[in-house]
Design a protein around this motif. Structure first.
Motif, PDB file in Angstrom:
ATOM      1  N   TYR A   1      51.591  70.109   8.594  1.00  0.00           N
ATOM      2  CA  TYR A   1      52.800  69.984   9.399  1.00  0.00           C
ATOM      3  C   TYR A   1      53.203  71.315  10.036  1.00  0.00           C
ATOM      4  O   TYR A   1      53.843  71.362  11.068  1.00  0.00           O
TER       5      TYR A   1
ATOM      6  N   LEU B   1      51.644  66.471  13.749  1.00  0.00           N
ATOM      7  CA  LEU B   1      52.621  65.504  14.242  1.00  0.00           C
ATOM      8  C   LEU B   1      52.684  65.451  15.763  1.00  0.00           C
ATOM      9  O   LEU B   1      53.126  64.451  16.331  1.00  0.00           O
TER      10      LEU B   1
ATOM     11  N   HIS C   1      50.866  62.496  16.601  1.00  0.00           N
ATOM     12  CA  HIS C   1      51.207  61.258  15.904  1.00  0.00           C
ATOM     13  C   HIS C   1      51.924  60.304  16.864  1.00  0.00           C
ATOM     14  O   HIS C   1      52.855  60.710  17.578  1.00  0.00           O
TER      15      HIS C   1
END
Length: 348
Positions: free
Chosen positions: A35, A234, A237
């Motif tokens: 992350y 992310l 994502h």
């Protein structure tokens, strides 16, 4: 705002095989990147020690996290903690990534070699909870669990778990050796497991360990009130991109408003909802920041009534309004993705 001052983190039995853990666990994956950039080792160790000192004793890692670096870091932290008071979980089964997705292995030989490798990197004599990270569709689950059963008998692992397994796979595995816990993604915006997985686990006395209980940080404000790091996975994502993110912001705003009502943060409200799903549920949020750790612990003080509050929170996140798949790209090809008509053997 709910806080963690003098909070006593409850303990409970995870599954019915005897494993006792803290009601809130700690997911270690992010400490070595994913992350955000990896933490310096000393900082990663410090946050694990701080979590333990605040009552979290259930730590979750995997051999694939950080290409083994995560287990090494966790092992070094354990050297500064009383081993017998820590419930250590790690995983095997993801052997890498290929053009068609995850390379997943579950042969008896691979199971044993992975266990030996994890014991070495963690520098421990035993693993409390050893998960098959993903199911190898080319190997009967009975063979994989059979080898794990031998490792239990040898004292190298204490309990067996499964991650991202379907209902029939769970049943077949449990028939070979009792499964203590099943780890699945479960949060306000990912609730697919409620229809089949949860009932099977409860029927068999298997504990449930939700990963990404904060929606990969979404309910903590990632991509809403924070700027995503360029090296964060992310950014690719589906739920954090473009039009999907614009739509999902409406969900965050609803939870943010409800959090004000309960005098807590949005993350605390979202995590409190997961915590309230049962005494057999132990979520494992992860973080690289002490303030977020404290925020997560504070969720234990958020009081929700079964009838009114939980329904209000549930209704604030209509699952049909969640934009984007729960995972992305080649990851889907080795994950039980909960199609409308899921495969009954669960080995997708």
């Amino acid at each position: 705002m709910a806080d963690n001052k003098k909070i006593q983190i409850p303990r409970l039995k995870l599954g019915n095989q005897g494993l006792e853990v803290s009601k809130l666990g700690f997911g270690c994956m992010g400490l070595t990147g994913v992350y955000n950039a990896p933490l310096a080792e000393v900082d990663g160790i410090a946050i694990l020690i701080d979590a333990f000192n605040k009552g979290i004793t259930f730590f979750d890692t995997a051999d694939v996290y950080g290409s083994h670096a995560n287990e090494v870091l966790v092992g070094k932290a354990l050297k500064q903690l009383p081993r017998e008071k820590v419930q250590l979980a790690t995983k095997f089964g993801i052997a890498g990534m290929g053009p068609d997705g995850m390379i997943v292995k579950g042969t008896p030989e691979y199971v044993r070699s992975c266990c030996e490798g994890s014991l070495n990197r963690l520098d421990v004599d035993y693993i409390d909870l050893y998960y098959q990270h993903r199911v190898d569709t080319s190997v009967p689950i009975e063979e994989t669990i059979g080898e794990l059963k031998k490792l239990v008998e040898e004292g190298k692992i204490k309990y067996i778990g499964l991650s991202e397994a379907g209902p029939e796979t769970i049943r077949r595995a449990h028939a070979v050796h009792p499964i203590t816990a099943v780890q699945m993604e479960w949060s306000l915006w990912t609730r697919d497991i409620e229809e089949e997985i949860i009932p099977v686990c409860r029927e068999l006395g298997i504990g449930i360990v939700p990963y990404s209980p904060l929606g990969r940080g979404f309910f903590g404000g990632k991509a809403i009130v924070e700027t995503l790091s360029a090296n964060s996975f992310l950014v690719a994502h589906p739920r954090f991109k473009g039009e999907n993110l614009d739509k999902n912001k409406n969900i965050y705003i609803r939870i943010e408003n409800l959090a004000k009502k309960h005098k807590c943060t949005p993350a605390q409200l979202a995590l409190a909802w997961v915590l309230e799903q049962g005494d057999d549920v132990v979520p494992i949020p992860g973080t690289t920041k002490i303030k977020n750790l404290d925020d997560n612990i504070g969720s234990l003080t958020v009081k929700l009534t079964k009838e009114e509050d939980l329904k209000e929170i549930f209704d604030a996140v209509p699952i049909e309004e969640v934009a984007g798949d729960r995972t992305y790209g080649n990851m889907k090809k080795a994950t039980w993705t909960f199609a409308n008509t899921p495969q009954k053997d669960g080995n997708v």
